[in-house]
Design a protein around this motif. Structure first.
Motif, mmCIF file in Angstrom:
data_model
loop_
_atom_site.group_PDB
_atom_site.id
_atom_site.type_symbol
_atom_site.label_atom_id
_atom_site.label_comp_id
_atom_site.label_asym_id
_atom_site.label_seq_id
_atom_site.Cartn_x
_atom_site.Cartn_y
_atom_site.Cartn_z
ATOM 1 N N ILE A 1 39.835 37.386 55.528
ATOM 2 C CA ILE A 1 40.354 36.150 56.140
ATOM 3 C C ILE A 1 41.668 35.756 55.469
ATOM 4 O O ILE A 1 42.669 35.491 56.135
ATOM 5 C CB ILE A 1 39.310 35.015 56.024
ATOM 6 N N VAL A 2 41.661 35.735 54.149
ATOM 7 C CA VAL A 2 42.857 35.288 53.414
ATOM 8 C C VAL A 2 44.054 36.202 53.714
ATOM 9 O O VAL A 2 45.188 35.733 53.846
ATOM 10 C CB VAL A 2 42.579 35.278 51.896
ATOM 11 N N ALA A 3 43.780 37.484 53.845
ATOM 12 C CA ALA A 3 44.877 38.450 53.973
ATOM 13 C C ALA A 3 45.728 38.214 55.217
ATOM 14 O O ALA A 3 46.895 38.623 55.258
ATOM 15 C CB ALA A 3 44.327 39.869 53.985
ATOM 16 N N THR A 4 45.155 37.589 56.251
ATOM 17 C CA THR A 4 45.962 37.328 57.455
ATOM 18 C C THR A 4 46.118 35.836 57.710
ATOM 19 O O THR A 4 46.511 35.434 58.796
ATOM 20 C CB THR A 4 45.330 37.985 58.694
ATOM 21 N N LEU A 5 45.818 35.054 56.707
ATOM 22 C CA LEU A 5 45.876 33.605 56.872
ATOM 23 C C LEU A 5 47.307 33.123 56.671
ATOM 24 O O LEU A 5 47.960 33.480 55.693
ATOM 25 C CB LEU A 5 44.968 32.954 55.825
ATOM 26 N N THR B 1 50.854 51.774 47.022
ATOM 27 C CA THR B 1 51.346 51.365 48.338
ATOM 28 C C THR B 1 51.766 49.899 48.333
ATOM 29 O O THR B 1 52.833 49.534 48.849
ATOM 30 C CB THR B 1 50.249 51.577 49.409
ATOM 31 N N ALA B 2 50.916 49.060 47.744
ATOM 32 C CA ALA B 2 51.223 47.632 47.711
ATOM 33 C C ALA B 2 52.505 47.374 46.924
ATOM 34 O O ALA B 2 53.376 46.605 47.358
ATOM 35 C CB ALA B 2 50.055 46.862 47.100
ATOM 36 N N ILE B 3 52.615 48.012 45.779
ATOM 37 C CA ILE B 3 53.809 47.797 44.946
ATOM 38 C C ILE B 3 55.061 48.278 45.680
ATOM 39 O O ILE B 3 56.109 47.617 45.674
ATOM 40 C CB ILE B 3 53.643 48.533 43.599
ATOM 41 N N VAL C 1 43.961 44.149 47.394
ATOM 42 C CA VAL C 1 45.208 44.915 47.226
ATOM 43 C C VAL C 1 45.809 45.210 48.592
ATOM 44 O O VAL C 1 47.034 45.084 48.805
ATOM 45 C CB VAL C 1 44.943 46.226 46.457
ATOM 46 N N ASP C 2 44.950 45.580 49.519
ATOM 47 C CA ASP C 2 45.415 45.842 50.874
ATOM 48 C C ASP C 2 46.088 44.593 51.448
ATOM 49 O O ASP C 2 47.151 44.673 52.076
ATOM 50 C CB ASP C 2 44.212 46.249 51.735
ATOM 51 N N GLY C 3 45.446 43.449 51.221
ATOM 52 C CA GLY C 3 46.037 42.192 51.700
ATOM 53 C C GLY C 3 47.359 41.895 51.019
ATOM 54 O O GLY C 3 48.328 41.475 51.665
ATOM 55 N N LEU C 4 47.433 42.133 49.723
ATOM 56 C CA LEU C 4 48.678 41.867 48.998
ATOM 57 C C LEU C 4 49.813 42.772 49.468
ATOM 58 O O LEU C 4 50.978 42.396 49.416
ATOM 59 C CB LEU C 4 48.453 42.041 47.495
#
Lengths: 205, 292
Positions: free
Chosen positions: A133-137, A197-199, A163-166
């Motif tokens: 939820i947070v990742a697309t909020l 990937t995130a970095i 991490v995926d969300g970040l």
């Protein structure tokens, strides 16, 4: 045959929007899914019907009706609606659970007060749903909440989801915690890949 | 960072560094390059989107287009940057799909005598519904075997009057072949073409606000809806409400055609994607068919 001018679609004698809430609540449990869809749509204009829409969402089996229920709840969003929807995250009914996540993602201010608790829930599945939820909020604190997760959560899948969300919403502020996370899951190849990937994505932005 | 003054729409809304950063991002996303001489053009459109999304500043808006998971605001901006007025046979690959794929598939489930009902919304100044009509008459060999109704709606009464009048500029008919121009249009003056009365008389034009359920509720049992390049201007909830409204406007197994930058998967899961050659359209499940 060929092109013909069809009659103009006729206006209904009594606009359905004029129906009162009691009639709409009866229609909300009608056998015909089209009637239920119309009722769910029109009840979106009635603040007092929000919990009835939540009740119906829990029982509804038609995807098209469920979609309209969700839209009406998103339109009618409130902390009370968000609180009720968060209870569906514990359901074994996967479509219901996904519907709740989908709706909560669209109501950032309403769900925000409940996220802190969900993100430290004893059930790791609930924490993953909360991270999703947070990742697309669309909320200014979303990156911060995800960073707290990777700093403190012991579960690898919860951290991987964060991490995926970040990688989507994170900024430079998250980089130190992403690097630190690498040491907490040093033998996990997937985590290594996700962090890299995130970095990289944060660096590109 | 400069602050955005929504009341006066003061420009500039971004510093030179922010403009450069935006252009680099936009180029990465679209391949479209803007230089310093386009700053005013770009800023005017960003100001419009900042206002429509209730963003507080350029920085707030830029954050949204970079990180919004659905990507819909980015698409709205892309559309605003690249699309201008409509014209005949715009995005004509969908009209190809209409006659080579959608209509042939549709009539397999129809009984002789049933009408085929098509709704063009928003129809703007009429280029889309007239293009649909011409395309069907010229390119679908079964056109004479069916009663085909074309309904066309728009929220703008002024533009509807233009659609009914059927007078178009040379730019608007620029993609119409000379043969079709001769067949369906009369040249009135140097830069104006009048579409023939037979076509004007065959299309039902109506004033409809697509987000008003009272206005759209009479529109039922359509087989095909063209709704192109409208939903990108809506917010997420209005977009969902609109496609769910279309669900009820469609007959079972009916189709929706969206614009090239619009994807139903980002709005709703109640339609099934259907591919006709390279064209993706969206279909309401038929009777008894499960949803995806």
């Amino acid at each position: 045959m060929g092109l013909v001018k069809g009659p103009p679609p006729a206006a209904e004698a009594v606009p359905l929007a004029a129906r009162d809430i009691d009639a709409l609540l009866i229609d909300l449990v009608a056998p015909d899914s089209g009637v239920r869809r119309h009722a769910a749509r029109d009840l979106g204009a009635h603040p007092d019907a929000a919990m009835a829409l939540c009740d119906r969402l829990q029982a509804e089996t038609s995807s098209s009706v469920r979609a309209v229920l969700l839209t009406s709840l998103i339109r009618r969003q409130s902390p009370a609606v968000a609180a009720r929807l968060t209870t569906f995250l514990r359901s074994d009914d996967t479509p219901l659970r996904n519907a709740a996540i989908e709706a909560l993602q669209e109501m950032p201010d309403a769900v925000a007060p409940y996220l802190q608790a969900l993100l430290v829930d004893p059930d790791s599945d609930i924490r993953i749903f909360a991270v999703n939820i947070v990742a697309t909020l669309r909320h200014r604190r979303a990156p911060e909440w995800l960073t707290v997760v990777i700093r403190s959560d012991a579960h690898v899948n919860v951290c991987a989801a964060a991490v995926d969300g970040l990688s989507e919403v994170g900024g430079p502020d998250a980089l130190a915690d992403l690097h630190a996370l690498r040491h907490r899951f040093a033998d996990n190849d997937f985590m290594e890949f996700a962090i890299d990937t995130a970095i990289r994505r944060i660096g590109q932005d | 960072m400069l602050q955005f003054d929504r009341s006066s729409e003061t420009l500039p809304i971004m510093t030179d560094d922010e403009y450069a950063k935006f252009c680099a991002f936009f180029y990465r996303q679209t391949g479209i390059e803007y230089h310093d001489n386009k700053k005013y053009y770009v800023e005017r459109r960003i100001v419009d989107r900042i206002a429509k999304t209730n963003s507080e500043s350029f920085r707030d808006y830029f954050t949204m287009i970079r990180f919004q998971a659905s990507g819909v605001e980015m698409q709205a901006l892309v559309n605003l940057m690249t699309v201008n007025e409509t014209y005949f046979f715009r995005e004509d690959y969908q009209f190809d799909a209409l006659v080579t794929g959608i209509l042939p598939a549709l009539v397999k489930g129809k009984r002789r005598g049933d009408p085929i009902r098509i709704w063009s919304i928003p129809c703007s100044s009429g280029e889309e519904p007239y293009s649909i009509a011409i395309n069907i008459l010229e390119r679908w060999e079964q056109a004479d075997s069916w009663d085909i109704e074309i309904h066309a709606s728009d929220i703008d009464s002024r533009i509807l009057a233009e659609a009914r009048a059927g007078r178009f500029s040379a730019r608007s008919v620029g993609r119409v072949s000379s043969a079709l121009l001769s067949k369906y249009f009369t040249r009135k003056i140097a830069d104006e073409y009048q579409i023939c009365d037979a076509l004007r008389g065959s299309i039902d034009f109506s004033l409809v606000n697509v987000i008003d359920p009272v206005q759209t509720r009479p529109f039922r049992n359509f087989d095909i809806i063209f709704c192109r390049n409208l939903l990108i201007y809506f917010d997420d909830v209005a977009r969902r409400e609109t496609v769910e409204m279309f669900y009820d406007c469609l007959a079972p197994a009916g189709y929706i055609c969206l614009g090239h930058s619009e994807s139903m998967s980002r709005m709703s899961s109640i339609f099934r994607p259907r591919k006709f050659k390279d064209v993706v359209v969206y279909q309401k499940p038929g009777p008894g068919e499960p949803l995806p």
